[in-house]
Design an enzyme around this catalytic site. Structure first.
Site, PDB file in Angstrom:
ATOM      1  N   SER A 175       3.048  15.497   8.474  1.00 42.73           N
ATOM      2  CA  SER A 175       2.279  14.926   8.311  1.00 42.73           C
ATOM      3  C   SER A 175       0.928  15.618   8.435  1.00 42.73           C
ATOM      4  CB  SER A 175       1.802  14.100   9.979  1.00 42.73           C
ATOM      5  OG  SER A 175       0.900  12.948   8.566  1.00 42.73           O
ATOM      6  N   ASP A 226     -15.305  10.712  16.750  1.00 44.19           N
ATOM      7  CA  ASP A 226     -16.387  11.008  16.072  1.00 44.19           C
ATOM      8  C   ASP A 226     -16.413  11.838  15.009  1.00 44.19           C
ATOM      9  OD1 ASP A 226     -17.282  13.350  17.895  1.00 44.19           O
ATOM     10  OD2 ASP A 226     -18.993  12.834  17.414  1.00 44.19           O
ATOM     11  N   HIS A 236       8.309   7.824  10.503  1.00 48.79           N
ATOM     12  CA  HIS A 236       7.068   8.850  10.165  1.00 48.79           C
ATOM     13  C   HIS A 236       7.388   9.848  11.018  1.00 48.79           C
ATOM     14  CE1 HIS A 236       3.886  10.657   8.398  1.00 48.79           C
ATOM     15  NE2 HIS A 236       3.687  11.215   9.879  1.00 48.79           N
TER      16      HIS A 236
END
Length: 262
Positions: A99, A196, A256
């Site tokens: 990925s 964040d 996946h």
């Protein structure tokens, strides 16, 4: 080191075969978004035993035990991998990425400053060299993890209950919760990864540093597609071939997270 790109020292685990070889023909493994080297422990031991080669699993920047740092670009992440390979004097490596880690691996192969004799084989697990939005699930996962951190929870059970609103699959929740820092007595619990920075870096994660026709890598490349996954579709095959002319594409009966399902 890539010109003008600052790298960080990545955390890694090593699995060394009985002959003591640490540097020649290693398999270097790169995890996906919200993953870590811990996801590959069992497979790495099996790979080392079956291949008789050293195995290195890395924590990419802003994941696992590696440094929290901006920016979150594929060129910077590839530079981190190059730094580790050079620090450990690795040669003739096979590079496996899943990925997001697959995009890092491809960026590493395609970068013109990667030493031409360093990379021997490239294996890309269920991702294509394209610019595409992350899945809606990933957006929900970020929202759920933000909610966990804002809720001042004190137990993994509480975190799991909050995440259940955003992800119904218990195995995926368990995967996300591997990032929860339960090794500390500090309360409330927080994630080890900087939510964040990862949220801010999402547009970069969706991107890819090269356009078709701009760069190509002629080495042996294997793409592995999960048949139940949409991260590689067959319309991507011509693009894959443009970047990696010596590509074989194999399909496995999985989603996946191929390495966790097979």
């Amino acid at each position: 080191m890539f010109s003008g790109v600052s790298s960080v020292k990545l955390a890694y685990d090593e699995y060394i075969p009985p002959n003591g070889n640490k540097t020649e023909r290693p398999l270097v493994i790169l995890h996906g978004f919200f993953g870590s080297k811990r996801n590959w422990q069992s497979l790495s031991k099996a790979f080392m035993k079956d291949l008789g080669r050293p195995i290195y699993t890395l924590d990419l920047r802003n994941h696992g035990s590696s440094p929290h740092v901006r920016p979150m670009t594929y060129t910077h992440m590839a530079a981190d991998v190059l730094d580790l390979c050079q620090r450990l004097s690795l040669t003739n490596i096979s590079l496996l990425g899943h990925s997001m880690g697959g995009k890092v691996a491809m960026s590493f192969a395609l970068n013109p400053e990667t030493p031409p004799d360093l990379l021997k084989d490239l294996i890309v697990s269920d991702i294509a060299p394209v610019r595409a939005k992350v899945s809606a699930d990933t957006v929900l996962h970020i929202e759920g993890m933000e909610k966990v951190e804002a809720s001042n929870i004190t137990s993994r059970k509480q975190a799991n209950e909050i995440l259940e609103e955003y992800e119904k699959d218990p195995s995926v929740r368990a995967f996300l919760l591997t990032n929860l820092n339960t090794d500390t007595k500090a309360s409330p619990l927080k994630f080890k990864v900087p939510i964040d920075i990862l949220k801010e870096g999402r547009p970069e994660i969706e991107s890819f540093p090269y356009a078709p026709g701009e760069r190509a890598w002629d080495g042996h490349t294997l793409f592995v597609k999960g048949s139940k996954s949409k991260f590689i579709n067959w319309h991507n095959k011509p693009v894959i071939k443009q970047f990696f002319p010596e590509t074989t594409v194999s399909e496995l009966d999985a989603g996946h997270w191929i390495h966790a399902e097979m």
